[in-house]
Design an enzyme around this catalytic site. Structure first.
Site: not given
Ligand code: NBG
Length: 815
Positions: A358, A546-547, A552, A654, A658
């Site tokens: 991820h 987002k976080r 980001k 994601t 949304k």
């Molecule tokens: C996160 C990514 C996102 C991705 C999500 C779900 C982690 C390690 N990765 O870009 O930063 O959409 O995983 O796949 O949290």
């Protein structure tokens, strides 16, 4: 199987009885919280049988199952979603309105199930919804954290973390399963011993034990009668063992066991895209992995007599490397509990395990010091060592004398256990989460593994569930869509394409924008109640939620707001399309720069929002405690979706999907799934800016980026950056934002300042923002753009993603 029927009158009766059991005389006297609890219990009574039946059927029909292994499940609230999936929302709404009670208010009583940080955890939750809704047998497997993601409170502009004791009043949907308790072993040592056949057997001794007690949560499929299970494990002490230790005078040992049990599932680590090399984290990982695998193998053997068939009935999907110890734990069970030879055990393991990556962020890649790992898990470590020995000798045979291959692929390297190599070597499948991300994995991060076994690799672009993020979060738009194209989109999101002809229909577009406006009013109410700020529903709602993370680039966004404000400050009467910049997101409690960025956003907000000369043309809002439940409201109300990560860094994203589904236009870089979003909706219906992933990676390789040059040459950028340290936004303490200033100009991470290229992408970002402003002024053009985003979002359903996993990796059959 037919959909479930929920009996409204029975629900009324049982809710009432359950209230009476609590000495509450009925609906009229109960608080909203009490009604939520009784209603949820009464609802559970009605779906319990379907839940049990799903389990029975899976067993009777000997079906293959996926175990989706994840440290995080960011579920949000359950009641509203359950009602939708049960097809009972309308009836329950009516039932409550008989007493003058609003279902929305009842839903708001539920605490979010926040057992996750961000995208990775929310993806797991969307996957469960899709698995159940598509009739696939599945278990989500994780940890029952007593404290989920902290609640964020903003005080004087700073983030404060408040513990999230979400289970304080219990969870009406959960079921404790004492019959499936498992014992987990930590510490101790191993001893070799010859058995009768002369084979060496390893005995694990001197360990302490912790009990893993499963709690099951229902995952209700959309109107199909299927109910899958989210199984989260609770850690509890083994009382007898404790006493035994005391008898032997081993107070420390007894204490260790007790403390471990209490702390293992106490709290979720609040890091997103960042790992912590803490022993407790490894304990958490092994705890839920061992419990799940012990139970999965046991369950398989209840209906089979030969362990060799395991891969035909069980697939272990590892959500990132957090559960990668699965590879060694499954080997341990097969070797030690089922007496298999190494090669047989390895064959079964590598046909059962699969791994999803991820992120490519280096600081997220998990490694454990060998001495920590081997002390905590001596037998498992022994197995990891043997996996590594065999793998490395294979590599040496294949690439004689090429040490670089060992450096990039070995599982044990420089005193550490590296979890990504363990996951890859032990899996038959490795996937990324968006096309660009998978390409980067294949070409760069996992290049050598890809060269070795290209057949393992594939891409599975992420998705989201439309049941939560459109039906539940945006009922106005959901109903409107259904009026036009029927309700097939609820289980086949590609049908949204059928809306496209309406993009030429002025009346349809007007209705679409009227719905957006109603949703903006709903968010404006939320902001008034929660922030005490008045926002203009006719302004552009430009949203980044987002976080908080440097990659980001919330910083790029707020620097641009500062730049806009400078323009207004110079010419308060200049023509200006009113804008509301909305931020939301949590920073990991130890991530100082991210926390300071929150403070910066809030200080900028304060100064701008209080400046009467600009007559409200510009507003900045930081929404406190961004979480699944308020996210649903935010997406529905957004015009512009900020997806501005440094290209190559965001694996997928994601949230971007949304927003798109809810008719917001993407303002973003060519990163993660943005690339595929633009491909679906067309570049003319998005605002794309900034460097490409290749350009970013070239700068990183050549180390040739000099932010100071941009600072020197661009007066507008210089003015904004100087405002970080001249007290413009922190008159009481001009030095407050110095660390952010330093991160842009002087701090050298990997020999480079401004690691995420904020200043390099600034001009291009500002130009894209000007295009947004221009497009928004043309009401018709904007409506068509926003509308096309909704209509073209079909690809991004997690239903599509799940079907791809099933087809290429899991090979499940529909029930
Ligand atoms: C996160 C990514 C996102 C991705 C999500 C779900 C982690 C390690 N990765 O870009 O930063 O959409 O995983 O796949 O949290």
């Amino acid at each position: 199987m037919a959909g479930l029927h929920i009996d409204k009158e029975l629900l009324r009766k049982r809710t009432d009885e359950l209230l009476k059991l609590q000495m509450i005389s009925g609906f009229q006297e109960a608080t909203e919280e009490q009604i939520y609890r009784a209603l949820a219990m009464a609802l559970k009574e009605q779906f319990m049988e379907a839940w049990t039946n799903t389990q029975k059927r899976v067993k009777a029909e000997d079906r293959k199952m996926v175990y989706y292994m994840s440290m995080e499940f960011l579920m949000g609230r359950a009641l509203g979603n359950n009602l939708i999936n049960l097809g009972a929302q309308q009836e329950v709404r009516e039932l409550l309105s008989d007493y003058g009670i609003d279902l929305n208010r009842i839903e708001e009583q539920e605490r979010d199930w926040a057992l996750g940080n961000g995208g990775l955890g929310r993806l797991a939750a969307c996957f469960l919804d899709s698995l159940a809704s598509l009739n696939y047998p599945a278990y989500g497997c994780g940890i029952r954290y007593r404290y989920g993601m902290f609640r964020q409170v903003i005080e004087d502009g700073y983030q404060k973390e408040v513990p999230d004791y979400w289970l304080k009043n219990g969870n009406p949907f959960e079921v404790r399963r004492d019959s499936h308790v498992k014992e987990i072993h930590f510490g101790g040592y191993t001893r070799g011993e010859y058995d009768e056949s002369g084979r060496v057997r390893f005995i694990h001794e001197g360990y302490y034990s912790v009990l893993a007690v499963p709690y099951d949560m229902p995952v209700i499929g959309y109107r199909n009668g299927i109910i899958d299970t989210l199984r989260i494990w609770n850690a509890e002490p083994v009382e007898q063992l404790e006493l035994a230790s005391f008898d032997a005078g081993d107070y420390a040992g007894a204490d260790a066991a007790k403390n471990t049990a209490e702390t293992i599932c106490k709290v979720l680590y609040p890091n997103d895209n960042h790992y912590t090399g803490k022993e407790l984290r490894l304990k958490q990982q092994y705890f839920f992995v061992s419990a799940t695998l012990q139970r999965a193998v046991e369950r398989y053997m209840e209906t089979h007599d030969d362990i060799h068939g395991l891969p035909e009935k069980v697939v272990i999907q590892m959500n990132d490397t957090h559960p990668a110890v699965s590879v060694a734990e499954l080997m341990r069970i097969l070797l030690d509990d089922y007496d298999l030879e190494w090669d047989e055990a390895w064959d079964i393991t590598t046909r059962t395990c699969a791994y999803t990556n991820h992120t490519i962020m280096a600081e997220a890649s998990e490694k454990w010091p060998i001495d920590l790992f081997s002390r905590l898990l001596p037998r498992v470590y022994q197995i990891v060592d043997e996996i590594n020995r065999r793998f490395v000798s294979g590599i040496r045979r294949r690439y004689p004398g090429d040490e670089s291959k060992i450096r990039s692929m070995a599982i044990l390297y420089e005193g550490q256990v590296r979890m990504a190599p363990l996951a890859i070597v032990g899996s038959f499948s490795v996937n990324g989460v968006a096309r660009l991300h998978t390409e980067i994995l294949e070409k760069r991060e996992f290049k050598d593994f890809f060269e070795l076994s290209p057949e393992k690799f594939s891409n599975k672009t992420n998705g989201i569930t439309q049941r939560r993020f459109l039906m539940h979060g945006n009922p106005l738009l959901a109903d409107w869509i259904t009026q036009h194209i029927g309700d097939g989109w609820t289980t086949d999101l590609t049908q949204l394409k059928r809306l496209l002809p309406l993009a030429e229909d002025p009346k349809a577009l007007e209705e679409f924008m009227a719905i957006k406006r109603a949703n903006k009013l709903r968010l404006a109410d939320y902001i008034r109640e929660n922030n005490g700020i008045e926002v203009d529903p006719d302004s552009i709602f430009d949203v980044q939620v987002k976080r908080l993370h440097e990659y980001k680039r919330q910083l790029l966004n707020i620097l641009h707001v500062m730049y806009l404000y400078n323009k207004l400050d110079d010419f308060p009467d200049m023509p200006f399309v009113p804008r509301t910049f909305i931020f939301g997101g949590k920073a990991s409690s130890g991530y100082q720069l991210a926390k300071l960025t929150i403070k910066l956003i809030n200080n900028v907000a304060k100064r701008i929002n209080e400046d009467e000369r600009i007559q409200g043309k510009l507003k900045v809002v930081f929404i406190e405690d961004y979480r699944v439940s308020n996210a649903e409201i935010i997406f529905a109300a957004s015009d512009v979706s900020e997806q501005i990560s440094t290209a190559s860094k965001e694996a997928s994203g994601t949230g971007n999907m949304k927003f798109m589904l809810n008719g917001a236009v993407t303002l973003g870089t060519m990163d993660g799934a943005n690339v595929e979003i633009v491909e679906e909706v067309g570049a003319e219906n998005a605002f794309i800016f900034g460097m490409s992933a290749d350009e970013v990676m070239a700068h990183e390789r050549n180390n040739d980026y000099d932010p100071m040059r941009i600072f020197r040459e661009n007066g507008e950028i210089r003015r904004v950056v100087m405002q970080l340290v001249n007290g413009f936004y922190s008159p009481e303490n001009p030095e407050l934002f110095r660390p952010i200033y330093d991160s842009l100009l002087t701090d050298r991470v990997n020999g480079r300042a401004d690691t995420y290229f904020n200043l390099l992408d600034f001009a291009s970002y500002a130009a894209a923002q000007e295009r947004v402003e221009e497009a928004y002024q043309d009401k018709k053009r904007w409506a068509a753009m926003a509308f096309r985003n909704t209509a073209c979002s079909g690809k991004f359903s997690s239903d599509r993603t799940i079907e791809e996993y099933v087809r290429d990796i899991w090979h499940l059959e529909k029930m």
